[in-house]
Scaffold this motif. Structure first.
Motif, mmCIF file in Angstrom:
data_model
loop_
_atom_site.group_PDB
_atom_site.id
_atom_site.type_symbol
_atom_site.label_atom_id
_atom_site.label_comp_id
_atom_site.label_asym_id
_atom_site.label_seq_id
_atom_site.Cartn_x
_atom_site.Cartn_y
_atom_site.Cartn_z
ATOM 1 N N PHE A 156 5.790 28.188 -2.688
ATOM 2 C CA PHE A 156 6.138 28.175 -4.101
ATOM 3 C C PHE A 156 5.268 27.237 -4.929
ATOM 4 C CE2 PHE A 156 10.582 28.647 -2.127
ATOM 5 C CZ PHE A 156 10.332 29.970 -1.804
ATOM 6 N N GLY A 157 4.194 26.722 -4.329
ATOM 7 C CA GLY A 157 3.308 25.828 -5.053
ATOM 8 C C GLY A 157 3.036 24.547 -4.284
ATOM 9 N N MET A 158 2.048 23.801 -4.746
ATOM 10 C CA MET A 158 1.645 22.583 -4.064
ATOM 11 C C MET A 158 2.693 21.482 -4.238
ATOM 12 S SD MET A 158 -0.868 21.734 -2.128
ATOM 13 C CE MET A 158 -2.263 22.757 -2.611
ATOM 14 N N ILE A 159 2.944 20.773 -3.159
ATOM 15 C CA ILE A 159 3.894 19.660 -3.145
ATOM 16 C C ILE A 159 3.128 18.383 -2.808
ATOM 17 C CG2 ILE A 159 5.793 18.635 -1.832
ATOM 18 C CD1 ILE A 159 6.955 21.441 -1.511
ATOM 19 N N THR A 160 3.433 17.313 -3.518
ATOM 20 C CA THR A 160 2.881 15.998 -3.206
ATOM 21 C C THR A 160 3.924 15.175 -2.458
ATOM 22 O OG1 THR A 160 1.416 15.966 -5.135
ATOM 23 C CG2 THR A 160 1.973 13.837 -4.168
ATOM 24 N N LEU A 161 3.502 14.579 -1.350
ATOM 25 C CA LEU A 161 4.346 13.678 -0.579
ATOM 26 C C LEU A 161 3.857 12.256 -0.780
ATOM 27 C CD1 LEU A 161 4.346 15.632 2.828
ATOM 28 C CD2 LEU A 161 5.889 15.941 0.884
ATOM 29 N N ALA A 162 4.769 11.308 -0.850
ATOM 30 C CA ALA A 162 4.408 9.899 -1.010
ATOM 31 C C ALA A 162 5.153 9.055 0.020
ATOM 32 C CB ALA A 162 4.728 9.417 -2.418
ATOM 33 N N MET A 199 0.837 -1.191 0.000
ATOM 34 C CA MET A 199 0.000 0.000 0.000
ATOM 35 C C MET A 199 0.876 1.247 0.000
ATOM 36 S SD MET A 199 -3.280 0.670 0.003
ATOM 37 C CE MET A 199 -4.423 2.008 0.275
ATOM 38 N N GLN A 200 0.492 2.218 -0.781
ATOM 39 C CA GLN A 200 1.199 3.484 -0.822
ATOM 40 C C GLN A 200 0.236 4.610 -0.455
ATOM 41 O OE1 GLN A 200 3.896 3.192 -4.706
ATOM 42 N NE2 GLN A 200 1.912 2.250 -4.919
ATOM 43 N N TYR A 201 0.796 5.692 0.066
ATOM 44 C CA TYR A 201 -0.024 6.796 0.529
ATOM 45 C C TYR A 201 0.525 8.114 0.004
ATOM 46 C CZ TYR A 201 -1.332 3.128 3.808
ATOM 47 O OH TYR A 201 -1.745 1.935 4.354
ATOM 48 N N ILE A 202 -0.364 9.036 -0.255
ATOM 49 C CA ILE A 202 0.039 10.363 -0.675
ATOM 50 C C ILE A 202 -0.731 11.408 0.117
ATOM 51 C CG2 ILE A 202 0.695 9.670 -3.015
ATOM 52 C CD1 ILE A 202 -1.954 10.946 -3.989
ATOM 53 N N THR A 203 -0.155 12.575 0.193
ATOM 54 C CA THR A 203 -0.840 13.737 0.733
ATOM 55 C C THR A 203 -0.247 14.957 0.054
ATOM 56 O OG1 THR A 203 -1.607 14.822 2.770
ATOM 57 C CG2 THR A 203 0.707 14.190 2.679
ATOM 58 N N GLN A 204 -0.759 16.129 0.368
ATOM 59 C CA GLN A 204 -0.244 17.346 -0.251
ATOM 60 C C GLN A 204 0.160 18.353 0.806
ATOM 61 O OE1 GLN A 204 -3.383 18.381 -3.118
ATOM 62 N NE2 GLN A 204 -1.987 17.714 -4.738
ATOM 63 N N TYR A 205 1.143 19.134 0.447
ATOM 64 C CA TYR A 205 1.668 20.191 1.312
ATOM 65 C C TYR A 205 1.677 21.484 0.506
ATOM 66 C CZ TYR A 205 5.044 22.967 3.997
ATOM 67 O OH TYR A 205 5.664 23.961 4.713
ATOM 68 N N GLU A 206 1.080 22.521 1.079
ATOM 69 C CA GLU A 206 1.012 23.797 0.371
ATOM 70 C C GLU A 206 2.222 24.656 0.752
ATOM 71 O OE1 GLU A 206 -2.115 27.473 -0.537
ATOM 72 O OE2 GLU A 206 -2.720 25.789 0.735
ATOM 73 N N SER A 207 3.171 24.731 -0.153
ATOM 74 C CA SER A 207 4.383 25.509 0.086
ATOM 75 C C SER A 207 4.201 26.930 -0.436
ATOM 76 C CB SER A 207 5.579 24.859 -0.606
ATOM 77 O OG SER A 207 5.656 25.248 -1.968
#
Length: 205
Positions: free
Chosen positions: A11-17, A1-9
């Motif tokens: 300089f733009g949106m970042i996706t973490l995995a 299983m893999q998971y993602i979320t987002q971080y609002e920097s």
């Protein structure tokens, strides 16, 4: 299983995995190698409350506030033998510093003689560009040549990251040096001294 979320920097949106325990990817939306460590044959779920995501969020908050984060999050660095060797060298470039890609190439070869006859400057640039843990593995500290940036998220993000680091140019603190040394098996010196060491290796190669 893999998971993602987002971080609002800033300089733009970042996706973490993550694989549930370790961070396996960090990408700005739209960058060229977006999602390159995700296994799309397996399930991917959006989950923002993983402990690793909370750790990375704290690290990024500190970084974007122009402070030096106190510790690295738990990383699982996925890549080929060449990629791992290149990224290990990238993490030896002091915060707030920049190396021309030609200097970095000579430094990399000086530490990895087995690649001297098989890795060209173009191959090295492609390898830097494939970095799947942007910011944490600091490919933005290498300056490309011509239209080749060495950084897949684009010139604007590259320039802004460098600016952030200039605001906290004091270098690594003792805690970060210790953690980097333990993680990479390298000896971290003060930022300016280490940059001079890298350039010395580059000139000797």
């Amino acid at each position: 299983m893999q998971y993602i979320t987002q971080y609002e920097s800033p300089f733009g949106m970042i996706t973490l995995a993550s694989d549930g325990k370790y961070l396996i990817g960090l990408w700005f939306l739209g960058q060229e190698n977006y999602g390159n460590t995700l296994d799309y044959s397996n399930d991917i779920a959006y989950k923002s409350d993983l402990a690793i995501f909370k750790d990375v969020t704290r690290w990024l908050d500190c970084y974007f506030d122009a402070n030096i984060p106190c510790r690295l999050p738990n990383l699982k660095i996925l890549g080929t033998k060449l990629q791992l060797a290149v990224w290990k060298c990238l993490m030896q470039i002091p915060r707030g510093s920049k190396l021309k890609v030609e200097e970095f190439y000579k430094f990399f070869i000086s530490r990895n003689q087995e690649y001297k006859s098989i890795v060209s400057l173009d191959i090295l640039i492609k390898t830097i560009e494939s970095n799947s843990l942007s910011i944490l593995i600091p490919s933005h500290r290498v300056v490309g040549r011509g239209r080749r940036l060495c950084y897949p998220a684009g010139a604007a993000v590259l320039s802004l990251l460098q600016l952030i680091e200039y605001k906290s140019i004091e270098g690594f603190n003792n805690s970060e040096k210790m953690l980097l040394s333990e993680f990479l098996g390298i000896q971290m010196n003060d930022g300016e001294d280490e940059l001079e060491n890298i350039r010395r290796y580059a000139q000797a190669a």
